[in-house]
Scaffold this active site. Structure first.
Site, PDB file in Angstrom:
ATOM      1  N   ALA A 163       0.892   5.718   0.197  1.00 23.46           N
ATOM      2  CA  ALA A 163      -0.346   6.925   0.030  1.00 23.46           C
ATOM      3  C   ALA A 163       0.591   8.250  -0.110  1.00 23.46           C
ATOM      4  O   ALA A 163       1.690   8.058  -0.494  1.00 23.46           O
ATOM      5  CB  ALA A 163      -0.331   7.129   1.584  1.00 23.46           C
ATOM      6  N   SER A 164       0.587   9.135   0.319  1.00 17.41           N
ATOM      7  CA  SER A 164       1.097  10.582  -0.207  1.00 17.41           C
ATOM      8  C   SER A 164       2.472  10.733   0.550  1.00 17.41           C
ATOM      9  O   SER A 164       3.594  11.111   0.437  1.00 17.41           O
ATOM     10  CB  SER A 164       0.039  11.480   0.262  1.00 17.41           C
ATOM     11  OG  SER A 164       0.364  11.775   1.578  1.00 17.41           O
TER      12      SER A 164
ATOM     13  N   ALA B 143       0.391  -1.225  -0.103  1.00 16.32           N
ATOM     14  CA  ALA B 143       0.008   0.391   0.026  1.00 16.32           C
ATOM     15  C   ALA B 143       1.420   1.164  -0.064  1.00 16.32           C
ATOM     16  O   ALA B 143       1.824   1.270   0.551  1.00 16.32           O
ATOM     17  CB  ALA B 143      -1.009   0.085   1.033  1.00 16.32           C
TER      18      ALA B 143
ATOM     19  N   ASP C 211      -8.560  10.719  12.220  1.00 15.47           N
ATOM     20  CA  ASP C 211      -8.917  10.314  10.823  1.00 15.47           C
ATOM     21  C   ASP C 211      -9.342   8.435  10.128  1.00 15.47           C
ATOM     22  O   ASP C 211      -8.285   7.698   9.601  1.00 15.47           O
ATOM     23  CB  ASP C 211      -6.922  10.583   9.826  1.00 15.47           C
ATOM     24  CG  ASP C 211      -6.751  10.038   8.456  1.00 15.47           C
ATOM     25  OD1 ASP C 211      -8.305  10.469   7.601  1.00 15.47           O
ATOM     26  OD2 ASP C 211      -6.300   9.620   8.138  1.00 15.47           O
TER      27      ASP C 211
ATOM     28  N   ALA D  81       3.988   8.182   2.920  1.00  9.54           N
ATOM     29  CA  ALA D  81       4.888   7.079   3.235  1.00  9.54           C
ATOM     30  C   ALA D  81       3.868   5.243   2.467  1.00  9.54           C
ATOM     31  O   ALA D  81       2.939   5.779   1.645  1.00  9.54           O
ATOM     32  CB  ALA D  81       5.043   6.571   4.014  1.00  9.54           C
ATOM     33  N   GLN D  82       4.648   4.890   2.044  1.00  7.27           N
ATOM     34  CA  GLN D  82       4.133   3.083   2.093  1.00  7.27           C
ATOM     35  C   GLN D  82       4.239   2.371   3.437  1.00  7.27           C
ATOM     36  O   GLN D  82       5.595   2.013   3.749  1.00  7.27           O
ATOM     37  CB  GLN D  82       4.640   2.726   0.571  1.00  7.27           C
ATOM     38  CG  GLN D  82       6.203   2.319   0.423  1.00  7.27           C
ATOM     39  CD  GLN D  82       7.127   2.165  -0.855  1.00  7.27           C
ATOM     40  OE1 GLN D  82       5.617   2.734  -1.762  1.00  7.27           O
ATOM     41  NE2 GLN D  82       7.940   1.119  -0.636  1.00  7.27           N
ATOM     42  N   VAL D  83       3.828   0.962   2.855  1.00  3.42           N
ATOM     43  CA  VAL D  83       4.045   0.094   3.858  1.00  3.42           C
ATOM     44  C   VAL D  83       4.202  -1.390   3.306  1.00  3.42           C
ATOM     45  O   VAL D  83       3.494  -1.749   2.292  1.00  3.42           O
ATOM     46  CB  VAL D  83       2.403  -0.442   4.623  1.00  3.42           C
ATOM     47  CG1 VAL D  83       2.653  -0.996   5.180  1.00  3.42           C
ATOM     48  CG2 VAL D  83       1.725   0.533   5.038  1.00  3.42           C
TER      49      VAL D  83
ATOM     50  N   LYS E  30       6.441   0.257   7.609  1.00  2.00           N
ATOM     51  CA  LYS E  30       5.996   2.527   7.558  1.00  2.00           C
ATOM     52  C   LYS E  30       6.639   2.755   6.562  1.00  2.00           C
ATOM     53  O   LYS E  30       7.594   3.279   7.843  1.00  2.00           O
ATOM     54  CB  LYS E  30       5.156   2.877   8.354  1.00  2.00           C
ATOM     55  CG  LYS E  30       4.467   3.896   7.554  1.00  2.00           C
ATOM     56  CD  LYS E  30       3.588   4.692   7.703  1.00  2.00           C
ATOM     57  CE  LYS E  30       2.536   5.600   7.730  1.00  2.00           C
ATOM     58  NZ  LYS E  30       1.499   6.497   8.689  1.00  2.00           N
TER      59      LYS E  30
END
Length: 524
Positions: free
Chosen positions: A133-134, A131, A290, A136-138, A155
């Site tokens: 995101a803006s 996955a 969030d 970081a990634q996992v 992460k």
């Protein structure tokens, strides 16, 4: 980065918003003069296929083209309906923070630079990203423990993201300064101050140690809570650019079909979600801010697991009392008490009449009590409440705005799980228990204890305060005797700063005008 560069980025962003139909999606029928002409031009320049989508989809497409900085800008503005309006804030809150993954080799380099150890020493296995995101990634990984191998989620900060954000922030600041200087009606919203808050929020979110600390704090607060938890943090493998935490085996809460196939009770999950959120807010004063369905997992036993705690909210004791009493006041139809709480908290100036304010509160509450409970939205109630309090000079409270935004999202998730969800029946046990525990004798004792502690702290500072007062008195005497004087360097610095900002505004407007002419020429 130069002012011209910031202006170019700003023009590019505006052009993307026009082409993706975002500007055309705003209501323009009531406009007049140049604003209405600009809105009509935006409709003509928008892509035809963009106009077939709703405003939320148009925003998503525009943000995807503009990049990660604008995802975060959208998510931040979703927490400020006082700035962008409630409808747009709801659209922004639905933005999906999904980006392309970056190469595994770059993630490995970032981990080794942050932790100072080879990835092979840190993890028995380290997989490809699952996955992104803006920010970081996992990656899935495995670590060796005394009781055997354990799967973890790693992460990793996106390479170069801090530099990219810094460049885009300069264009945001330029837009904010131009707004304050040339749009008088926008000054009350304090756009420069809002941008400074965004900059600070982003800095915090880009240090993954702080997210780890938030997960740890929420984990301690909810250790004994039924049906809710957060992943445990592996501090040995966590640094500024990397966060290692427990892997969550569960179904995402936005996958309704999978939840039903797994035999989960969706109504029970909805109740648990709302009560957990209210418990964190009222009892602990610290909540996940969030909580969209992509950040919520449901384990096999029905436990909710919340991830991605880059944005968290805090409420002081006064704000928690304010929230609990107004909610309970609406439940019991005690509108006078709701009004009194606003005055006691200092949110509404004393120059206003309590009875008149209670009348305004009744105008919100009575229509709600005339509806079936399952159709009443607590988030909508808070929105109406803040609109009314604005008429009585209540200043914007950022912590309450963040709470309102989160409640909108959480309530929306609950109604997705259970369309007939009764927000009031679900909330009453948590809100009522908190009021009985904190506003009764036990609450009075806690207030007395806090008051005594504050008094003791003040007493310890008295000698220092006395010295400062004496120094201030001498300075005032000298000022009265000699007048207020600036040093030569100070006067020159003020003059240079004023000249700099005047040039900045002129150059920015010139660059924007040239860019718009160029775009128009390319279209011909």
């Amino acid at each position: 980065m130069s002012t011209a560069g910031a202006a170019f980025r700003l023009v590019r962003a505006g052009w993307v918003l026009v082409r993706e139909g975002v500007v055309a999606a705003f209501p323009g029928d009531q406009l007049s003069g140049m604003p209405k002409f600009g809105w009509r031009m935006a409709r003509l320049l928008a892509r035809r296929r963009a106009l077939r989508h709703g405003r939320g989809d148009r925003l998503a497409h525009a943000v995807a083209r503009l990049g990660p900085s604008y995802v975060k800008l959208g998510q931040f503005l979703a927490t400020r309906p006082d700035v962008v309006g409630n409808d747009i804030a709801v659209d922004l809150a639905m933005l999906q923070d999904k980006m392309q993954t970056f190469p595994k080799a770059e993630a490995v380099a970032a981990i080794e630079a942050s932790l100072g150890r080879p990835v092979g020493e840190l993890y028995a296995e380290f997989g490809e990203a699952v996955a992104a995101a803006s920010i970081a990634q996992v990656h899935p990984a495995v670590v060796e423990h005394g009781d055997g191998p354990r799967k973890v989620a790693v992460k990793v900060i996106r390479p170069g993201v801090r530099r990219r954000f810094q460049h885009d922030l300069e264009s945001y600041f330029l837009a904010a300064r131009l707004q304050e200087k040339y749009v008088p009606s926008a000054r009350r919203l304090r756009p420069v101050e809002v941008t400074e808050t965004l900059a600070q929020t982003t800095k915090i979110e880009m240090d993954l140690r702080l997210e780890g600390a938030a997960l740890s704090e929420l984990g301690e607060n909810t250790r004994e809570d039924p049906g809710f938890r957060v992943p445990a943090v592996d501090w040995e493998r966590t640094g500024r650019d990397v966060l290692t935490m427990e892997w969550v085996d569960g179904i995402k809460m936005n996958d309704i079909a999978a939840l039903e196939a797994a035999g989960q009770d969706l109504k029970t999950i909805a109740v648990n979600l709302i009560q957990s959120f209210l418990r964190h807010t009222l009892r602990d004063g610290f909540f996940h801010a969030d909580m969209h369905p992509g950040n919520l997992f449901v384990e096999a036993d029905g436990t909710i697991v919340a991830v991605d705690l880059g944005i968290a909210g805090r409420l002081g004791r006064k704000e928690r009392r304010f929230l609990a009493e107004i909610l309970y006041g609406f439940i019991t139809r005690d509108y006078l008490r709701v009004a009194e709480v606003h005055f006691e908290a200092g949110y509404v100036p004393r120059k206003h009449d309590v009875a008149a304010f209670a009348q305004a509160i009744r105008a919100i509450g009575e229509p709600i009590h005339g509806q079936p409970a399952e159709t009443i939205s607590m988030a909508r109630l808070l929105t109406l409440l803040f609109e009314v309090t604005e008429l009585f000079d209540m200043q914007t409270r950022p912590e309450l705005i963040l709470l309102q935004k989160t409640m909108v999202v959480v309530e929306g998730v609950a109604r997705t799980l259970d369309p007939g969800f009764n927000m009031w029946k679900t909330s009453e046990p948590v809100v009522g228990d908190w009021i009985r525990a904190n506003l009764g004798p036990r609450g009075m004792l806690a207030d007395m204890r806090d008051g005594m502690a504050a008094l003791a702290s003040f007493a310890r500072q008295l000698p220092d305060l006395a010295l400062r007062a004496e120094h201030l008195a001498r300075e005032i005497d000298l000022m009265v005797e000699n007048g207020l004087r600036f040093e030569q360097d100070t006067a020159e610095a003020i003059g240079k700063a004023e000249a700099h900002y005047s040039r900045l505004g002129r150059w920015a407007l010139a660059v924007i005008a040239v860019a718009l002419v160029y775009i128009a020429w390319k279209l011909v």
